[in-house]
Motif scaffolding. Structure first.
Motif, PDB file in Angstrom:
ATOM      1  N   LEU A 114       0.833  -1.203   0.000  1.00  0.00           N
ATOM      2  CA  LEU A 114       0.000   0.000   0.000  1.00  0.00           C
ATOM      3  C   LEU A 114       0.867   1.252   0.000  1.00  0.00           C
ATOM      4  O   LEU A 114       0.602   2.218  -0.729  1.00  0.00           O
ATOM      5  CB  LEU A 114      -0.924  -0.017   1.219  1.00  0.00           C
ATOM      6  CG  LEU A 114      -1.896   1.147   1.378  1.00  0.00           C
ATOM      7  CD1 LEU A 114      -2.834   1.237   0.179  1.00  0.00           C
ATOM      8  CD2 LEU A 114      -2.699   0.990   2.674  1.00  0.00           C
ATOM      9  N   GLY A 115       1.913   1.230   0.824  1.00  0.00           N
ATOM     10  CA  GLY A 115       2.797   2.388   0.893  1.00  0.00           C
ATOM     11  C   GLY A 115       3.498   2.657  -0.426  1.00  0.00           C
ATOM     12  O   GLY A 115       3.640   3.818  -0.850  1.00  0.00           O
ATOM     13  N   VAL A 116       3.940   1.581  -1.089  1.00  0.00           N
ATOM     14  CA  VAL A 116       4.614   1.730  -2.382  1.00  0.00           C
ATOM     15  C   VAL A 116       3.655   2.304  -3.425  1.00  0.00           C
ATOM     16  O   VAL A 116       4.029   3.170  -4.225  1.00  0.00           O
ATOM     17  CB  VAL A 116       5.178   0.373  -2.859  1.00  0.00           C
ATOM     18  CG1 VAL A 116       5.690   0.480  -4.289  1.00  0.00           C
ATOM     19  CG2 VAL A 116       6.302  -0.076  -1.938  1.00  0.00           C
ATOM     20  N   GLN A 117       2.420   1.833  -3.429  1.00  0.00           N
ATOM     21  CA  GLN A 117       1.429   2.351  -4.372  1.00  0.00           C
ATOM     22  C   GLN A 117       1.228   3.852  -4.176  1.00  0.00           C
ATOM     23  O   GLN A 117       1.102   4.612  -5.147  1.00  0.00           O
ATOM     24  CB  GLN A 117       0.091   1.614  -4.182  1.00  0.00           C
ATOM     25  CG  GLN A 117       0.118   0.144  -4.555  1.00  0.00           C
ATOM     26  CD  GLN A 117       0.021  -0.077  -6.057  1.00  0.00           C
ATOM     27  OE1 GLN A 117       0.014   0.871  -6.828  1.00  0.00           O
ATOM     28  NE2 GLN A 117      -0.039  -1.326  -6.466  1.00  0.00           N
ATOM     29  N   PHE A 118       1.214   4.286  -2.924  1.00  0.00           N
ATOM     30  CA  PHE A 118       1.050   5.719  -2.649  1.00  0.00           C
ATOM     31  C   PHE A 118       2.251   6.517  -3.162  1.00  0.00           C
ATOM     32  O   PHE A 118       2.095   7.572  -3.782  1.00  0.00           O
ATOM     33  CB  PHE A 118       0.887   5.945  -1.146  1.00  0.00           C
ATOM     34  CG  PHE A 118       0.781   7.393  -0.761  1.00  0.00           C
ATOM     35  CD1 PHE A 118      -0.442   8.030  -0.720  1.00  0.00           C
ATOM     36  CD2 PHE A 118       1.925   8.130  -0.433  1.00  0.00           C
ATOM     37  CE1 PHE A 118      -0.541   9.372  -0.379  1.00  0.00           C
ATOM     38  CE2 PHE A 118       1.841   9.468  -0.094  1.00  0.00           C
ATOM     39  CZ  PHE A 118       0.608  10.087  -0.063  1.00  0.00           C
ATOM     40  N   LEU A 119       3.462   6.010  -2.908  1.00  0.00           N
ATOM     41  CA  LEU A 119       4.666   6.722  -3.333  1.00  0.00           C
ATOM     42  C   LEU A 119       4.740   6.821  -4.858  1.00  0.00           C
ATOM     43  O   LEU A 119       5.181   7.838  -5.398  1.00  0.00           O
ATOM     44  CB  LEU A 119       5.903   6.019  -2.782  1.00  0.00           C
ATOM     45  CG  LEU A 119       6.047   6.054  -1.252  1.00  0.00           C
ATOM     46  CD1 LEU A 119       7.225   5.206  -0.814  1.00  0.00           C
ATOM     47  CD2 LEU A 119       6.195   7.484  -0.751  1.00  0.00           C
ATOM     48  N   ILE A 120       4.311   5.766  -5.532  1.00  0.00           N
ATOM     49  CA  ILE A 120       4.302   5.794  -6.995  1.00  0.00           C
ATOM     50  C   ILE A 120       3.325   6.857  -7.508  1.00  0.00           C
ATOM     51  O   ILE A 120       3.608   7.588  -8.463  1.00  0.00           O
ATOM     52  CB  ILE A 120       3.925   4.411  -7.559  1.00  0.00           C
ATOM     53  CG1 ILE A 120       5.061   3.409  -7.313  1.00  0.00           C
ATOM     54  CG2 ILE A 120       3.615   4.490  -9.051  1.00  0.00           C
ATOM     55  CD1 ILE A 120       4.723   2.001  -7.716  1.00  0.00           C
ATOM     56  N   ASP A 145       9.658  -4.812  -7.954  1.00  0.00           N
ATOM     57  CA  ASP A 145       8.582  -5.118  -8.892  1.00  0.00           C
ATOM     58  C   ASP A 145       7.843  -3.859  -9.343  1.00  0.00           C
ATOM     59  O   ASP A 145       7.238  -3.850 -10.418  1.00  0.00           O
ATOM     60  CB  ASP A 145       7.589  -6.101  -8.260  1.00  0.00           C
ATOM     61  CG  ASP A 145       8.159  -7.499  -8.122  1.00  0.00           C
ATOM     62  OD1 ASP A 145       9.185  -7.780  -8.779  1.00  0.00           O
ATOM     63  OD2 ASP A 145       7.604  -8.300  -7.357  1.00  0.00           O
ATOM     64  N   MET A 146       7.900  -2.827  -8.517  1.00  0.00           N
ATOM     65  CA  MET A 146       7.235  -1.565  -8.857  1.00  0.00           C
ATOM     66  C   MET A 146       8.165  -0.596  -9.576  1.00  0.00           C
ATOM     67  O   MET A 146       7.825   0.567  -9.782  1.00  0.00           O
ATOM     68  CB  MET A 146       6.683  -0.911  -7.586  1.00  0.00           C
ATOM     69  CG  MET A 146       5.567  -1.697  -6.939  1.00  0.00           C
ATOM     70  SD  MET A 146       4.110  -1.811  -8.004  1.00  0.00           S
ATOM     71  CE  MET A 146       3.035  -2.817  -6.985  1.00  0.00           C
TER      72      MET A 146
END
Length: 390
Positions: A114-120, A145-146
């Motif tokens: 979830l945190g990675v999705q927000f940063l992206i 992977d992101m």
């Protein structure tokens, strides 16, 4: 009927199970030992579960007031509030100023996802991640992977056999990075809940904004429940609400509703002073048992006359710690003694008990002695980058 499968070009993926555990399972040796389990183990060799969790699980399952409805996307509110109070303390500066919040996630990996999705979505130019960890983290794979470039830093010094805690602050200050902490087992390091999160208190006091993955599966012994929170610390309440609103939308796309049972068990314990006291006592007993095990390992190596200094074993906190062995010595233990240890020499000390401690320490003694002699001709391997997990 179509004759060709749309999946015909999909290859068989490599199993995600660690190669060390896979090799261990395939070993037919009757006295083989695995010292790399992620969870805390009992003296009987089973995953540890706090007794108060077992009691509370039964009470929750028999509660007639529960309707087992889906939880909101943000999760169980009482669980989030109790968990944040546990992490920061009820009188934390961030909580008092109402600038800390969280999203109930599917375990710690869900929090990182979830945190990675927000940063992206909101920091598209930030594509570099620095990981300071005690082992190769699966969280690094999430960032990779992101599309992030991942660098790992080591706090553990294998030559000096000690930790260098200054590296964390040096990295944060010199790189001007946004911290994303991982608190996987609060209370299982020192048994002092506040001491185990002192690093967070420091960053709060210095006015940092940050994310934190708070996992509550290991320290309660609820391994079959993905119980976690993505914690957000912002500069003020207005910024916090904006971030949480964006995270809610992302969580809807990822899992919509977080799991329920584990969160209810933990909330029941944290909100009941008597149950909370029992849980704290169970943590204290686990930590004391692990420290006693480390003392026994150090003393047995001393009595065996094993070359080297072994004081670093008892100087480390938590279930996992470094033996200080090199790759040659580790390979000897795996191949010749069937004692399975990661290449970096970090083991789970809760896997050592009265039934295997003599065999393990005697094996370590043999490995150290043979590695010093010219008779041992095992191939050398590249050193693995290692460090400490927050």
């Amino acid at each position: 009927m179509p004759t060709l499968s749309v999946f015909m070009d999909v290859p068989l993926a490599h199993k995600l199970e660690g190669s060390l555990l896979k090799t261990y399972k395939q070993d037919d040796y009757p006295n083989k030992i695995f010292l790399a389990y992620r969870v805390c183990m009992t003296n009987e060799g089973h995953p540890w579960v706090s007794l108060v969790v077992q009691k509370t699980r039964l009470q929750v399952s028999q509660d007639p007031s529960l309707n087992y409805e889906y939880l909101p996307t943000m999760g169980l509110k009482s669980f989030i509030q109790a968990s944040l109070a546990l992490l920061f303390g009820k009188h934390s500066q961030a909580i008092v100023e109402n600038r800390v919040g969280g999203v109930h996630t599917v375990g710690d990996s869900g929090a990182f996802q979830l945190g990675v999705q927000f940063l992206i979505a909101w920091h598209k130019d930030a594509r570099i991640v620095y990981i300071i960890s005690s082992q190769k983290e699966l969280h690094g794979l999430i960032f990779q992977d992101m599309g992030f470039t991942v660098y790992e830093y080591s706090i553990w010094d294998p030559k000096k056999l000690c930790m260098d805690p200054d590296i964390l602050l040096n990295v944060v200050e010199s790189k001007q990075i946004f911290p994303f902490f991982d608190i996987p087992c609060q209370g299982l390091y020192t048994s002092d809940l506040e001491e185990d999160t002192r690093i967070l208190q420091y960053f709060v006091s210095q006015g940092f904004e940050f994310f934190c993955s708070q996992s509550l599966s290991k320290n309660f012994g609820i391994y079959d429940e993905g119980v976690g929170i993505l914690v957000v610390v912002a500069v003020n309440n207005q910024q916090l609400l904006c971030v949480l609103s964006q995270l809610e939308g992302l969580a809807q796309a990822l899992w919509l509703n977080p799991p329920n049972t584990g969160a209810r068990i933990i909330t029941s314990i944290l909100s009941n002073p008597a149950l909370l006291g029992e849980w704290k006592q169970s943590l204290k007993e686990v930590v004391e048992n692990i420290m006693l095990t480390k003392e026994k390992v150090k003393e047995k190596l001393r009595l065996l006359g094993t070359p080297g200094s072994w004081g670093h074993i008892t100087e480390q906190s938590g279930t996992h710690g470094y033996l200080g062995l090199n790759s040659q010595q580790v390979e000897y233990l795996v191949r010749k003694k069937h004692i399975y240890i990661p290449k970096n020499g970090q083991i789970n000390f809760s896997c050592i008990n009265a039934n295997n401690i003599n065999y393990i320490t005697e094996g370590i003694n043999e490995a150290v002695l043979l590695a010093e002699s010219s008779e041992m001709c095992l191939p050398k391997e590249k050193k693995t980058l290692i460090g400490i997990k927050l």
